[in-house]
Design an enzyme around this catalytic site. Structure first.
Site, PDB file in Angstrom:
ATOM      1  N   LYS A  67       0.845  -1.208   0.000  1.00 39.73           N
ATOM      2  CA  LYS A  67       0.000   0.000   0.000  1.00 39.73           C
ATOM      3  C   LYS A  67       0.879   1.256   0.000  1.00 39.73           C
ATOM      4  O   LYS A  67       0.776   2.092  -0.893  1.00 39.73           O
ATOM      5  CB  LYS A  67      -0.904   0.014   1.250  1.00 39.73           C
ATOM      6  N   ASN A  68       1.751   1.352   0.985  1.00 44.23           N
ATOM      7  CA  ASN A  68       2.532   2.583   1.129  1.00 44.23           C
ATOM      8  C   ASN A  68       3.644   2.687   0.091  1.00 44.23           C
ATOM      9  O   ASN A  68       4.276   3.729  -0.047  1.00 44.23           O
ATOM     10  CB  ASN A  68       3.096   2.684   2.551  1.00 44.23           C
ATOM     11  N   CYS A 113      -6.176  13.088  12.361  1.00 45.47           N
ATOM     12  CA  CYS A 113      -6.211  11.668  12.025  1.00 45.47           C
ATOM     13  C   CYS A 113      -6.249  10.897  13.345  1.00 45.47           C
ATOM     14  O   CYS A 113      -5.679  11.357  14.339  1.00 45.47           O
ATOM     15  CB  CYS A 113      -4.951  11.356  11.241  1.00 45.47           C
ATOM     16  N   ARG A 134      -0.423  14.575  12.784  1.00 49.38           N
ATOM     17  CA  ARG A 134       0.013  14.454  11.391  1.00 49.38           C
ATOM     18  C   ARG A 134      -0.088  15.728  10.535  1.00 49.38           C
ATOM     19  O   ARG A 134      -0.805  15.762   9.531  1.00 49.38           O
ATOM     20  CB  ARG A 134      -0.740  13.307  10.706  1.00 49.38           C
ATOM     21  N   PRO A 135       0.651  16.768  10.926  1.00 46.63           N
ATOM     22  CA  PRO A 135       0.651  17.983  10.093  1.00 46.63           C
ATOM     23  C   PRO A 135       1.417  17.761   8.783  1.00 46.63           C
ATOM     24  O   PRO A 135       2.073  16.725   8.619  1.00 46.63           O
ATOM     25  CB  PRO A 135       1.382  19.007  10.964  1.00 46.63           C
ATOM     26  N   ASP A 137       3.491  20.367   7.655  1.00 47.49           N
ATOM     27  CA  ASP A 137       4.342  21.564   7.635  1.00 47.49           C
ATOM     28  C   ASP A 137       5.696  21.309   6.963  1.00 47.49           C
ATOM     29  O   ASP A 137       6.248  22.195   6.312  1.00 47.49           O
ATOM     30  CB  ASP A 137       4.530  22.109   9.071  1.00 47.49           C
ATOM     31  N   ASP A 149       3.617   0.872  12.104  1.00 49.56           N
ATOM     32  CA  ASP A 149       2.401   0.230  11.585  1.00 49.56           C
ATOM     33  C   ASP A 149       2.218  -1.188  12.129  1.00 49.56           C
ATOM     34  O   ASP A 149       1.133  -1.766  11.983  1.00 49.56           O
ATOM     35  CB  ASP A 149       2.432   0.182  10.046  1.00 49.56           C
ATOM     36  N   ARG A 173      -8.888  -0.769   3.536  1.00 50.44           N
ATOM     37  CA  ARG A 173      -8.037   0.351   3.120  1.00 50.44           C
ATOM     38  C   ARG A 173      -6.626  -0.131   2.797  1.00 50.44           C
ATOM     39  O   ARG A 173      -5.980   0.402   1.916  1.00 50.44           O
ATOM     40  CB  ARG A 173      -7.936   1.392   4.250  1.00 50.44           C
TER      41      ARG A 173
HETATM   42  N1  EPU Z   1       5.345  15.040  10.573  1.00 51.30           N
HETATM   43  C1  EPU Z   1       5.272  16.381  10.849  1.00 51.30           C
HETATM   44  N2  EPU Z   1       5.145  17.245   9.795  1.00 51.30           N
HETATM   45  C2  EPU Z   1       5.121  16.823   8.507  1.00 51.30           C
HETATM   46  C3  EPU Z   1       5.192  15.439   8.224  1.00 51.30           C
HETATM   47  C4  EPU Z   1       5.310  14.564   9.299  1.00 51.30           C
HETATM   48  O1  EPU Z   1       5.296  16.791  12.000  1.00 51.30           O
HETATM   49  O2  EPU Z   1       5.002  17.676   7.598  1.00 51.30           O
HETATM   50  C5  EPU Z   1       5.445  14.076  11.685  1.00 51.30           C
HETATM   51  C6  EPU Z   1       4.155  13.244  11.798  1.00 51.30           C
HETATM   52  O3  EPU Z   1       3.163  13.905  12.542  1.00 51.30           O
HETATM   53  C7  EPU Z   1       4.653  11.983  12.465  1.00 51.30           C
HETATM   54  C8  EPU Z   1       6.078  11.861  11.926  1.00 51.30           C
HETATM   55  O4  EPU Z   1       6.439  13.139  11.416  1.00 51.30           O
HETATM   56  O5  EPU Z   1       4.686  12.168  13.845  1.00 51.30           O
HETATM   57  C9  EPU Z   1       6.284  10.832  10.830  1.00 51.30           C
HETATM   58  O6  EPU Z   1       5.343  11.030   9.802  1.00 51.30           O
HETATM   59  P1  EPU Z   1       5.622  10.600   8.280  1.00 51.30           P
HETATM   60  O7  EPU Z   1       5.536  11.819   7.459  1.00 51.30           O
HETATM   61  O8  EPU Z   1       6.874   9.799   8.227  1.00 51.30           O
HETATM   62  O9  EPU Z   1       4.388   9.646   8.007  1.00 51.30           O
HETATM   63  P2  EPU Z   1       3.387   9.689   6.792  1.00 51.30           P
HETATM   64  O10 EPU Z   1       4.119   9.909   5.541  1.00 51.30           O
HETATM   65  O11 EPU Z   1       2.244  10.569   7.119  1.00 51.30           O
HETATM   66  C10 EPU Z   1       3.633   7.145   6.260  1.00 51.30           C
HETATM   67  C11 EPU Z   1       2.694   5.976   6.088  1.00 51.30           C
HETATM   68  C12 EPU Z   1       2.134   5.572   7.427  1.00 51.30           C
HETATM   69  C13 EPU Z   1       3.312   5.175   8.319  1.00 51.30           C
HETATM   70  C14 EPU Z   1       4.287   6.362   8.444  1.00 51.30           C
HETATM   71  C15 EPU Z   1       5.520   6.047   9.260  1.00 51.30           C
HETATM   72  C16 EPU Z   1       1.829   6.269   3.866  1.00 51.30           C
HETATM   73  C17 EPU Z   1       0.699   6.620   2.997  1.00 51.30           C
HETATM   74  N3  EPU Z   1       1.628   6.362   5.185  1.00 51.30           N
HETATM   75  O12 EPU Z   1       2.848   8.189   6.809  1.00 51.30           O
HETATM   76  O13 EPU Z   1       1.311   4.425   7.205  1.00 51.30           O
HETATM   77  O14 EPU Z   1       2.831   4.841   9.602  1.00 51.30           O
HETATM   78  O15 EPU Z   1       4.707   6.774   7.127  1.00 51.30           O
HETATM   79  O16 EPU Z   1       6.189   4.966   8.750  1.00 51.30           O
HETATM   80  O17 EPU Z   1       2.880   5.879   3.392  1.00 51.30           O
HETATM   81  C18 EPU Z   1      -0.475   2.958   7.645  1.00 51.30           C
HETATM   82  O18 EPU Z   1      -0.158   2.349   6.609  1.00 51.30           O
HETATM   83  O19 EPU Z   1      -1.354   2.510   8.434  1.00 51.30           O
HETATM   84  C19 EPU Z   1       0.156   4.238   7.937  1.00 51.30           C
HETATM   85  C20 EPU Z   1      -0.309   5.081   8.844  1.00 51.30           C
END
Ligand code: EPU
Length: 432
Positions: free
Chosen positions: A22-23, A117, A122-123, A125, A309, A401
């Site tokens: 998925k990811n 979420c 999950r911002p 920024d 995850d 999902r």
């Molecule tokens: N974060 C920020 N600001 C940002 C982006 C991230 O503060 O602009 C913080 C997040 O709030 C979090 C941390 O950084 O605390 C890590 O977030 P990341 O951006 O790495 O996660 P993501 O890209 O939103 C993806 C996966 C998630 C998986 C995480 C961590 C996808 C679509 N989603 O999320 O998958 O848990 O990486 O490995 O790839 C799932 O499949 O159930 C799922 C939630």
């Protein structure tokens, strides 16, 4: 709503084929937007989040057609809109991935902010700061990110917060920088296998990216990408979830189409818990014992650490351990939402801040419980497979999902479960 009725299982035995990730697939779909032509992506899982992303691509004018099951043709010759619909971003945060390619390719992106979420705040920024560093003017008003770079994006040095190595920001900024003028350096980039696969895809399409697989990416902008055929990587979270199912039931299950090298930490922890795990390049076998698991502490961390995850799955396993386990969640601030439900099944869990202290109990018991996200739903199924009696899990649709044929795969190795409509108790078909 849909519910899953799960009974205590005999040890699971047989073979489970693992689907495309998925990811891993979502970034590839976004990356295909940068190609002025046709891309073929193989091993695409039939899951709800992929559907949502395809709706998003179609909403901006891109043609997406399955030419056979799991094989998708994407024609992004024309992009007719740079506006992403709110109802799709709302359904799935991953759809924010369209921002980078829209900005890179069209010089403009209007993408609703994804908002909150259930697993944490999950911002986005880091994504937005990165777009600004690449020269975009970004406004965030009325819940929408409006980014503009009428004269194109320009390479720059982008420093991501090293505590997170954000997966999403790395992907979005790599996509935005691919067609930018000049060189972009992304420091503290994520190197999760899914990000690496996206980088490899872009490179094969003609992007100039160095450092793939490390935490520093150097991207020299190119003018255009060529379409290629590319296969999505196996889903390590799906594989991990079912490996926990095998372990929890004392089973013996062979997993096909996996990348054990993407799962080192998970394998290590399952062995610590008492399972035997054998691997070769593309297969993995879990041979578990009927004894209660040994307690195992984990700390979630960016790759190659233990994946957040699978933290809920681990919680379900050690709920019956002989002793106490400490789980530390360092990625998301609300990812213990499943533990109250496990407690309803008899688990002994105390949450203090980022820690879950789980004192193993000899037996869990079936109960009505409610899932609030895809991984929580999977964890509740795992717990139910070793609980006395029957567990009724509300919110079974969350599984769709992220897991292709979740019940069919588990039922094929002996797990007793049926899905039904919560409103009228009608059984729902489980496709083989
Ligand atoms: N974060 C920020 N600001 C940002 C982006 C991230 O503060 O602009 C913080 C997040 O709030 C979090 C941390 O950084 O605390 C890590 O977030 P990341 O951006 O790495 O996660 P993501 O890209 O939103 C993806 C996966 C998630 C998986 C995480 C961590 C996808 C679509 N989603 O999320 O998958 O848990 O990486 O490995 O790839 C799932 O499949 O159930 C799922 C939630």
């Amino acid at each position: 709503m849909q519910q899953l009725l799960v009974s205590k299982s005999e040890p699971l035995t047989g073979t489970i084929p693992i689907s495309g990730s998925k990811n891993g697939t979502l970034p590839l779909l976004a990356a295909a937007m940068l190609v002025e032509g046709e891309t073929i992506i193989e091993n695409v899982p039939a899951i709800h989040d992929v559907d949502t992303m395809l709706q998003m691509l179609r909403a901006v004018g891109i043609e997406c057609t399955f030419i056979e099951p799991g094989v998708l043709k994407i024609d992004a010759t024309d992009i007719s809109s740079c506006q992403a619909p709110y109802h799709l971003v709302r359904q799935m945060r991953g759809s924010f991935y369209v921002a980078g390619p829209l900005l890179g390719r069209c010089g403009e992106a209007h993408v609703p902010l994804p908002g909150g979420c259930v697993i944490g705040s999950r911002p986005v920024d880091f994504h937005i700061a990165g777009f600004k560093a690449l020269g975009a003017e970004v406004e965030e008003t009325y819940g929408i990110m409006r980014a503009q770079a009428p004269r194109g994006l320009h390479g720059n040095r982008i420093y991501l917060d090293p505590r997170w190595c954000s997966v999403g920001a790395t992907v979005n900024l790599m996509l935005a920088a691919t067609l930018a003028e000049g060189t972009t350096i992304i420091e503290n980039a994520s190197y999760e296998p899914e990000v690496v696969a996206c980088g490899q895809f872009l490179k094969q399409c003609g992007a100039q990216i160095d450092g793939i697989g490390s935490n520093m990416l150097t991207i020299r902008g190119v003018q255009r990408l060529e379409g290629i055929r590319f296969s999505s990587i196996p889903d390590r979270i799906e594989a991990g979830t079912f490996m926990y199912a095998a372990t929890i039931t004392g089973g013996d299950v062979l997993f096909k189409n996996v990348r054990p090298d993407h799962m080192t930490r998970v394998i290590e922890h399952l062995r610590e818990a008492g399972a035997r795990v054998e691997t070769n390049e593309t297969e993995l076998r879990v041979i578990a014992s009927n004894d209660r698991p040994r307690p195992v502490d984990i700390t979630t961390a960016p790759y190659p650490g233990f994946p957040t995850d699978l933290q809920p799955a681990h919680g379900a396993l050690v709920a019956r351990a002989v002793g106490t386990s400490v789980l530390e969640e360092t990625i998301f601030d609300a990812r213990y939402n499943y533990t109250d439900e496990l407690a309803r099944m008899g688990a002994d869990i105390r949450i203090t801040g980022q820690l879950a202290i789980i004192k193993g109990v000899p037996e869990l018991t079936g109960a009505p419980v409610e899932a609030t996200d895809v991984r929580a739903a999977a964890a509740l199924v795992l717990a139910a497979l070793c609980a006395e009696g029957q567990t009724v899990i509300e919110g079974a649709e969350f599984l769709d999902r992220g897991y292709e044929n979740f019940e069919a795969k588990l039922r094929a190795v002996g797990a007793p479960m049926v899905r039904r409509n919560s409103d009228n108790n009608k059984e729902l078909l489980c496709l083989a």
